[in-house]
Scaffold this active site. Sequence first.
Site, mmCIF file in Angstrom:
data_model
loop_
_atom_site.group_PDB
_atom_site.id
_atom_site.type_symbol
_atom_site.label_atom_id
_atom_site.label_comp_id
_atom_site.label_asym_id
_atom_site.label_seq_id
_atom_site.Cartn_x
_atom_site.Cartn_y
_atom_site.Cartn_z
ATOM 1 N N GLU A 1 0.823 -1.234 0.004
ATOM 2 C CA GLU A 1 0.024 -0.001 -0.006
ATOM 3 C C GLU A 1 0.960 1.415 -0.013
ATOM 4 O OE1 GLU A 1 -3.809 -1.593 2.561
ATOM 5 O OE2 GLU A 1 -2.204 -0.678 3.652
ATOM 6 N N CYS B 1 -10.263 0.528 7.794
ATOM 7 C CA CYS B 1 -9.646 1.869 8.124
ATOM 8 C C CYS B 1 -10.458 3.068 7.519
ATOM 9 C CB CYS B 1 -8.466 1.667 8.150
ATOM 10 S SG CYS B 1 -7.760 1.258 6.494
#
Length: 669
Positions: free
Chosen positions: A324, A415
Amino acid sequence: MKKISLLLLAVCTVSYASAQKQDYPIQPVAFTNVKLTDHFWTSRIETNRKVTIPASFARCESTGRVKNFQMAAERKGKFCTTYPFDDTDIYKTIEGASYSLALHPDKKLDHYVDSMITIVGKAQEGDGYLYTARTIDPLHVGDWLGTERWVKEQENSHELYCAGHMYEGAVAHYMATGKRNFLDIAIRNADLLVRVFGPGKRHVAPGHEIVEMGLVRLYRVTGKTEYLNLAKFFIDERGHKEYNKKSKNVFENGVYWQDDKPVINQDEAEGHAVRAMYLYSGMADVAALTGDKQYLAAIDKIWDNMVGKKMYVQGSIGAVGDGERFGANYELPNATAYNETCAAIGNVFWNQRMFLLHGDSKYIDVLEKTLYNGLISGVGLDGKSFFYTNAMQIRDGFNHPDIERERAGWFTCSCCPTNVARLMPSIPGYIYAQNGKDVFINLFISGTGDMKVDNKDLKITQQNNYPWDGGLAFTINPASAVDMNLKIRIPGWAQNQAVPSDLYIYQQNMSQKVIVKLNGKAIDYKMEHGYAVISKKWKKGDKVEINLPMDVQRVIANTNLPDDAGKVALQRGPVMYCAEWKDNDGKASNIIVPQNAVFTTNYQPELLNGVMVLKADVKAVAVTADGQNVSTQNKTLTAIPYYGWANRGKGEMTVWFPQQVKYVELLAN
């Protein structure tokens, strides 16, 4: 409910408990002092209040996140979600709910939040430690955690990450309600960190940054310098662990954690993109409060690198799915673009702070691009469906595992939805800022902003239909005449600058000059750091009008971006556009936009909650039903704002369009 003036989230820059000698030179106007009347943002903020926040709380309950706290309180059971940082989804949702309560008192929501805080408080251990994945059953903690506290913090335990989000939520709740129930929980935990970490104590570079930002927020509320000192300590710990420096693997060489070298020696946006944004935001906070010039020099270089070499055309960052993370310079592929929604949110946090430090509009240009495009693309118009990643193109027959083709209501790692819940209600706090008699207007959103200049009340009223129309009007109403420097941002996109670097440029510049009128008459104005500055003694009813050019612009990429070679992206005002299957006969990957294509615009109030649509006569590649012949045919392209894609089902989408065909790749699937 006790009403307290608020400065929250990325816009929290004033100490409430102690007068600080040093801070950001520019201060934002609190979002509680800004009332919106526009459709674009009020509808989203209302959807966040009525749908996103309740849905987030409901999913925290249904997925076991709340149960984790209840089991931790009983010191028995089995951690029942996947990741040890799942605690933060409750903290972030409480934070978003607190912002909402600050603007919309709601006894039912207030009571519910208190019930959540009670559950959280009961899970806290006697010395202040709060981390359900360990407290439930310390002898069986799973692979992400060590057998003792903190021993895997620099890797995957996320103990300090959870603490940071707790502090952010606790300060938000205290400032919104005046209640100390959550704040006291956070302070007990922060005091534990002060006892455990620091010079002569335990050393660690937090594996996932945000505790630094959270500690600064606690410092602002409590005035405890130990919290600010600990935030700086954690930042300075980076770059001292032994890694395999020769390895090109970002996990082995420390790059993934921004830990390969001390922060003051870093000059490139690197590693996990969300962690990076939180680190750079924390560095900005500490630099503002301590005057650390080495921090400033580092984040200035890192910002230049990110905006010049590592940002997508619609403001997203974090190109690589493996980790990521940021890739190498100019590594911005379209087919596999990752672009986590949390990274876009972090990009807004960081750019706001950079503006508060430097007063340059280029930071707000990036903030605005991210906000209107790569960030709100992460939440569906229904307020309860989300993208974790934000694609640049979707093609039939191409199914990369990292690329999401449709929105989901929740994720195993959720998240992003809870981060959206906490960001959305704070958006009014990004509109205005001031430094003494300098008053900045950064974003163009209809409504009013209240502030004080020279101890006199001042109200600014905006009237516009932004981002669809470039006509802006500002009515200035001081309580009595006041000397003031009004600084209105003239966006880079209105000055022939697609982004504040050479990463993307307009194929052809606009010729119109931005005209500023004062009380109906065009005036000469000076430009400073991207702002039109009007200095005068302002009287009640003074009116400024600006008309920003809203041409459809063809954006081309730097030649170092091979995926975009020979292609154009479409921009109008701050909004980037895409073609989606729904409007283009089921396909988007076959469209060619010739250089002579002429675009028309049409506002469609019934489409995607109201959007400006672009249309042009273009070419499209067609394949016969038997798959034996290929030709081009005339077609009308319909382009919609990028943020609106995937709200009408699953199918092709693209941001970049070839201008001509150079070769055809034959696929048999």
